[in-house]
Design a protein around this motif. Structure first.
Motif, PDB file in Angstrom:
ATOM      1  N   ASP A 106      -6.625  -6.176   4.458  1.00 57.71           N
ATOM      2  CA  ASP A 106      -6.939  -6.976   5.629  1.00 57.71           C
ATOM      3  C   ASP A 106      -8.008  -6.292   6.491  1.00 57.71           C
ATOM      4  O   ASP A 106      -8.823  -6.948   7.131  1.00 57.71           O
ATOM      5  N   ALA A 107      -8.013  -4.971   6.480  1.00 52.22           N
ATOM      6  CA  ALA A 107      -8.986  -4.231   7.302  1.00 52.22           C
ATOM      7  C   ALA A 107     -10.418  -4.545   6.869  1.00 52.22           C
ATOM      8  O   ALA A 107     -11.287  -4.789   7.698  1.00 52.22           O
TER       9      ALA A 107
ATOM     10  N   GLU B 145       2.348 -15.182  10.316  1.00 53.81           N
ATOM     11  CA  GLU B 145       2.050 -13.840   9.811  1.00 53.81           C
ATOM     12  C   GLU B 145       3.197 -12.883  10.125  1.00 53.81           C
ATOM     13  O   GLU B 145       3.662 -12.146   9.259  1.00 53.81           O
TER      14      GLU B 145
ATOM     15  N   GLN C 217       5.715 -11.064   7.520  1.00 54.90           N
ATOM     16  CA  GLN C 217       5.848  -9.603   7.594  1.00 54.90           C
ATOM     17  C   GLN C 217       7.310  -9.209   7.749  1.00 54.90           C
ATOM     18  O   GLN C 217       7.804  -8.301   7.097  1.00 54.90           O
TER      19      GLN C 217
ATOM     20  N   ARG D  50      -6.203 -16.347   9.517  1.00 53.05           N
ATOM     21  CA  ARG D  50      -6.186 -15.838  10.888  1.00 53.05           C
ATOM     22  C   ARG D  50      -7.476 -15.099  11.216  1.00 53.05           C
ATOM     23  O   ARG D  50      -8.061 -15.282  12.288  1.00 53.05           O
TER      24      ARG D  50
ATOM     25  N   ALA E  19      -8.754   7.867   2.802  1.00 51.39           N
ATOM     26  CA  ALA E  19      -7.547   8.403   2.169  1.00 51.39           C
ATOM     27  C   ALA E  19      -6.380   8.369   3.152  1.00 51.39           C
ATOM     28  O   ALA E  19      -6.547   8.680   4.329  1.00 51.39           O
ATOM     29  N   GLY E  20      -5.234   7.967   2.684  1.00 57.66           N
ATOM     30  CA  GLY E  20      -4.040   7.952   3.540  1.00 57.66           C
ATOM     31  C   GLY E  20      -3.817   6.640   4.254  1.00 57.66           C
ATOM     32  O   GLY E  20      -2.759   6.414   4.826  1.00 57.66           O
ATOM     33  N   GLN E  21      -4.821   5.746   4.233  1.00 59.08           N
ATOM     34  CA  GLN E  21      -4.629   4.442   4.868  1.00 59.08           C
ATOM     35  C   GLN E  21      -4.126   3.428   3.848  1.00 59.08           C
ATOM     36  O   GLN E  21      -4.528   3.467   2.685  1.00 59.08           O
ATOM     37  N   ASP E  22      -3.280   2.530   4.325  1.00 66.87           N
ATOM     38  CA  ASP E  22      -2.788   1.451   3.468  1.00 66.87           C
ATOM     39  C   ASP E  22      -3.961   0.678   2.867  1.00 66.87           C
ATOM     40  O   ASP E  22      -4.966   0.449   3.531  1.00 66.87           O
TER      41      ASP E  22
END
Lengths: 675, 675
Positions: free
Chosen positions: B197-198, B278, B282, B306, B575-578
């Motif tokens: 989504d980012a 949403e 979730q 959205r 790295a480390g982000q969903d």
């Protein structure tokens, strides 16, 4: 089935309903129902051992040298403000091994309730019976400011006049303030909020939602006369317990029409608002781990509120709820209309009904842009203007009595993240357009020809209010400095000031009329049902009581206690899911922990948001638990109490001790508490 | 700065605006601007190589033996329906090594546009000039049903009459249908939706948003005459490219008042709705990994919408947008009012304006409960009733011509998750209460004295529509079976049927009046500006064109291409982000991949949702890319096109080949495509 009445004097109360005033405790009821008679000393000691957090929550003194116990989620505002990318207190927790290592909170104020004085007569005398609503509101504001100022001058104590029973009573609360508050111990969020949003408001739970701070005076740990001893005895089923804390707001007095406004207008609006902000904070957090860290505390608060309001709305949308309330109200009105002396009071219900339409109209009129920097700007602009007026004519929050607390907030050294501020401000501008219309003159002025995102970027780039010194110099410079300022945020606040005042004035007049109507409703109810009840919650100190007790859900019995073994099992059962990993400290010390020790428990005490962090004490006044939540069935308790399934959820006192000793390597701290 | 006009005939179009009809291609414009003259054969071949997915999206034939290329996110509906806890196609991807391993989609229908016929004259003749709105709508519906039925009977092809230019033209589209569609290859979502989504609607991107299916006829891979060859040559900057796909819906024809309705009412309402859903999805996903799997496809769709609507609203809330449109409209109206023969047409703008208030009133009137089981129930109830009427009197979607597609949907073998259905239905009931009021008679009937959650549980427990056979037996039993049914969901649909019909009727009358008004607006604009433009998107096949081109953002140049090396770098940077972990297959094969190969690119072609999966071809008509997104600056293109920063985002054809060969061990498949 719901088991309470619209307004609930003690003798009509079923179960363990009630959030009682410390100057009007239900002694008869407690004696009759639980064979317990609280002495004045017992009650005074509990009151003086209780504190309120200005960040919104409760707590208690738990040692002679200033230790304060509260929830991790009450402390999280401070933990967040004390954190940085390099020192992540939210993820990693904290333990000060010495006093020197304790971390000073940037803007906390703790309030200890020192005395209560009934000033109803004085307030009512000052308000002319024939005054217009506008005048009545002004007169009431003036007398309240006068009483508070006098009290402050005489005692040096924070002095707040509290409106009770919707306006039937006014009490002056005097507080000793503690503004030097330091962090001693906090667990990792993974332990405090184990199970995350999924488990929030659920039961069984396994959360160590606890944090310990310390109050200082003159740079030294405060010496406290009143603090709670800490019981080492596990709780028993059916044990009587007490909760001393600051429930935020309830609407038990609400008439059917007022509840319909909540159901049809206010809560749906608030939920749309909260979901909007939840997505906004999530989206910001997606940009990176540091952004996620910055947004996290606010996101948690939003999610918590969203879940609570969802439960409230669910209850109100059940046709039985309003049907029950309607039946009770009709019966009450029948009795009132049958009594010639009471009959004139029945009009109060009509007044409340007619006010709901006005409240609906006001829902979308607000011009407060929810961002830290805009709040600073608006407060600075208002303060400069209010300072020109005599104390009694000033807005609430801007009087001499309130000044210290306002400055405490304005001069906070907490970091302000401009990237987050910009995103929030853009969304607030967008919401302003939606609420007031894109062609509203004020909106056009605010946008200055730009889209919400572009305008927000411009505002953030053009303000220096991030710096405490800039805020100080504007406050100290007064209206001259504010007038001369070309800070973009200050200019925006000046643009919005007049409308902000107008909206506030309208809201205050609605409140005044509500107060007058609810005062009459209280009068009528009291005459019919007698005195001895409790007023709706007002984020002031109350005593609730109840018993430790499980409940049935879908035909299954939910036991009142959970223990540490259950926590490890729960983590196992949900392996791979977000927020269900216990922190390293717990995994490392699994063998050291006594799995049988109580971790969480439920009881029937009547609580609500604001009670978070409240101490739970036994008959001996010893701390046995720490309120941190209500279960999902309790979410309707804003407007209706039920002990059929609704429960308050606490961390058990012995569980906190076990965690300090066996997981957190904090035996020294464990040895101090309760002493 | 925006660079287009309200309604845009070719000669007034700037940049590469336009979604052209295949029977009215901008040949002059292409020749003049790009020196390219599409031949009829070129265009026919491209049209016949293009397909539309009934799940909402586009695709193309890419081999002689039935291979179809589309986006992973277009295929994800099917991937989701083919998945189970044991076979997670969404997480793990899929590759069929033989035809036998290919997985049949449970309810896909692909449409290949075989012919287009202008039937405007026939439609308009059948509608009486003096007819009331109600009669006009009925007459129009009848003639359309008749034309479609005749065409179906004569040709056996799916026959849809399409309303174009808001109602100025009607074209009959005949489609060859493919309903045996099988999955051949899909990458992992981690690769297809890398960045989650980012990164959605952002650029630069690094997504392998591609999936390959195969159409079958008579149980064998279909033999295709028309399919796209696949270019192995990397794209060059400024290269001319074409997009052949089915843009869903645009509002370029909209008047200023219609845009204000979007800005002030519709989009804010839709965004509140989407954010609500949403959070709901979730929350459901938080209950466990299997729940998260079940909710995921829907959650993705909601998040995507959205983000798109947020961008649209942002553009409309910028005062410049409406100001620009207003200036253009005022100029147009000035010209119309200055020409006696056109002057009467100016009333159409007033009609559109007055319709907006009616549309606003209808926003909250709907009674469709968005859940699979309720949709089945309502469709079954409507079908039984519509079957009693002559074909021409039936609702759209229930005519003989539409029957096969309707049954394809009703008899889907896709799993229905009752736990998810229950949560969705509870929320829809809650929304129904909010929208129509808790005391609305119909609402009270629907709730049957229970809260939304309890009522939803009861409905789900009381329906057997989960079984395809139960649905079949009701459909085949016709109105007798439906009348006799005591299935809880069927009974609910019967309760809501009358109001559903009434709301639908009102909406159709509003649409009829809009059609009439926009037809007049089109007439006026055409008379002033000339013909040769393109109608608003209608989820039918269009040709767009543009050049491969970077753009500037915050003073920085964004290059048009990304490559595989960039993907690995991007994963590293986040790295480390969903959602920023590349899948195992990519990590394992990092050394095998040529990092320089193009992965994604942007071009200026005019696209919108529905274009997802569209082939991008070069002058030679060879596939060079696969549309999958627009950048954030393109989100205003619903109502205004701009090529200043707005860009269509594609997976490059060579990138798909490289991935198949070097990452997915699918050299055999790579060898088939384009052949």
């Amino acid at each position: 089935m719901f088991t309470t009445s619209a307004l609930a004097p003690a003798k009509f109360v079923l179960g363990d309903e009630g959030m009682y005033l410390f100057n009007d405790l239900p002694t008869g009821l407690l004696k009759e129902r639980h064979g317990f008679e609280p002495t004045a000393a017992w009650a005074d000691h509990l009151r003086l051992s209780s504190v309120r957090f200005n960040s919104g929550g409760s707590g208690s003194f738990v040692s002679s040298d200033g230790l304060v116990l509260t929830n991790h989620h009450v402390a999280s505002d401070t933990l967040h403000k004390l954190s940085s990318p390099e020192r992540n207190l939210i993820d990693d927790g904290f333990l000060a091994k010495t006093n020197e290592e304790e971390l000073a909170a940037p803007d906390l104020e703790l309030n200890q309730l020192v005395s209560i004085e009934d000033v109803t007569g004085r307030v009512n005398e000052a308000v002319d019976d024939d005054a217009s609503t506008e005048d009545a509101a002004a007169e009431r504001r003036a007398i309240i400011a006068r009483i508070e100022k006098e009290s402050l001058d005489q005692t040096g104590l924070r002095s707040d006049v509290i409106t009770l029973f919707g306006g039937a009573q006014y009490h002056l609360y005097r507080y000793k303030k503690y503004t030097d508050v330091r962090l001693v111990w906090a667990p990792e969020t993974a332990a405090a909020f184990f199970g995350g949003d999924a488990d929030n408001f659920e039961y069984p739970r396994y959360n160590l939602d606890a944090t310990i701070m310390r109050v200082y005076e003159d740079g030294k740990p405060a010496k406290l006369e009143h603090f709670l001893k800490w019981s080492e005895v596990p709780l028993s089923e059916d044990e009587l317990v007490f909760v001393s804390g600051n429930p935020g707001r309830t609407q038990r007095i609400y008439t059917v029409e007022a509840l319909k406004f909540l159901r049809d207008d206010r809560i749906p609006y608030v939920l749309d608002f909260l979901r909007r902000k939840e997505i906004l904070m999530q989206q910001f957090g997606l940009e990176g781990t540091e952004q996620a860290r910055r947004a996290r505390d606010e996101l948690f608060g939003i999610q918590n509120a969203r879940k609570a309001y969802t439960g409230m709305l669910g209850g109100l949308q059940n046709p039985q709820t309003i049907a029950t309330k309607s039946t009770q109200q009709a019966e009450l009105l029948r009795m009132i209309n049958n009594d010639a002396s009471l009959k004139p009071l029945a009009k109060a219900w009509d007044e409340i009904a007619s006010l709901q339409a006005e409240k609906r109209d006001m829902l979308r009129r607000g011009v407060t842009l929810r961002s830290t920097l805009f709040s600073y700007a608006l407060e600075i602009v208002l303060l400069a203007a209010e300072d020109q007026k005599p104390d009694e004519k000033r807005l609430r929050g801007y009087t001499d009595a309130a000044r210290e607390s306002l400055l405490q907030e304005l001069y906070s050294t907490a970091p302000v993240y401009t990237d987050l501020e910009q995103v929030k401000l853009a969304d607030e501008l967008s919401l302003l357009i939606e609420n007031r219309g894109a062609e509203d003159e004020l909106v056009l002025k605010v946008l200055d020809g730009k889209g919400p995102r572009e305008r927000a970027a411009e505002l953030i780039a053009g303000t220096s209010l991030v710096d405490v010194d800039a805020r100080k110099s504007l406050v100290e410079g007064g209206s001259d400095a504010v007038d001369a300022s070309d800070d973009a945020m200050i200019e925006l606040a000046k643009t919005l000031e007049a409308e902000y005042r107008s909206v506030r004035e309208t809201n205050e007049q609605i409140e005044e009329r509500e107060r007058q109507a609810y005062a009459k409703i209280t009068e009528a109810v009291t005459k019919i049902k007698g005195t001895g009840g409790y007023p709706d919650a007002t984020f002031t100190l109350r005593l609730a009581f109840g018993t430790v007790k499980g409940y049935s859900e879908d035909g299954e019995f939910i036991a009142p206690f959970t223990n540490f073994a259950g926590a490890y099992q729960h983590a196992n059962d949900h392996a791979g899911q977000d927020d269900f990993d216990l922190p390293e400290s717990w995994m490392e010390h699994e063998a050291d922990v006594d799995g049988d020790v109580q971790l969480n428990f439920v009881c029937t005490a009547d609580i609500i948001g604001g009670n978070s962090g409240s101490p739970v004490v036994n008959r001996a006044g010893e701390l046995v638990g720490l309120i941190f939540d209500g279960n999902i069935q309790s979410l309707t308790s804003d407007y209706i109490y039920s002990d059929e399934q609704g429960r308050a959820v606490s961390v058990s006192g012995v569980g906190i001790l076990e965690a300090l000793r066996s997981i957190y390597d904090a035996k020294a701290l464990a040895a101090q508490i309760g002493k």
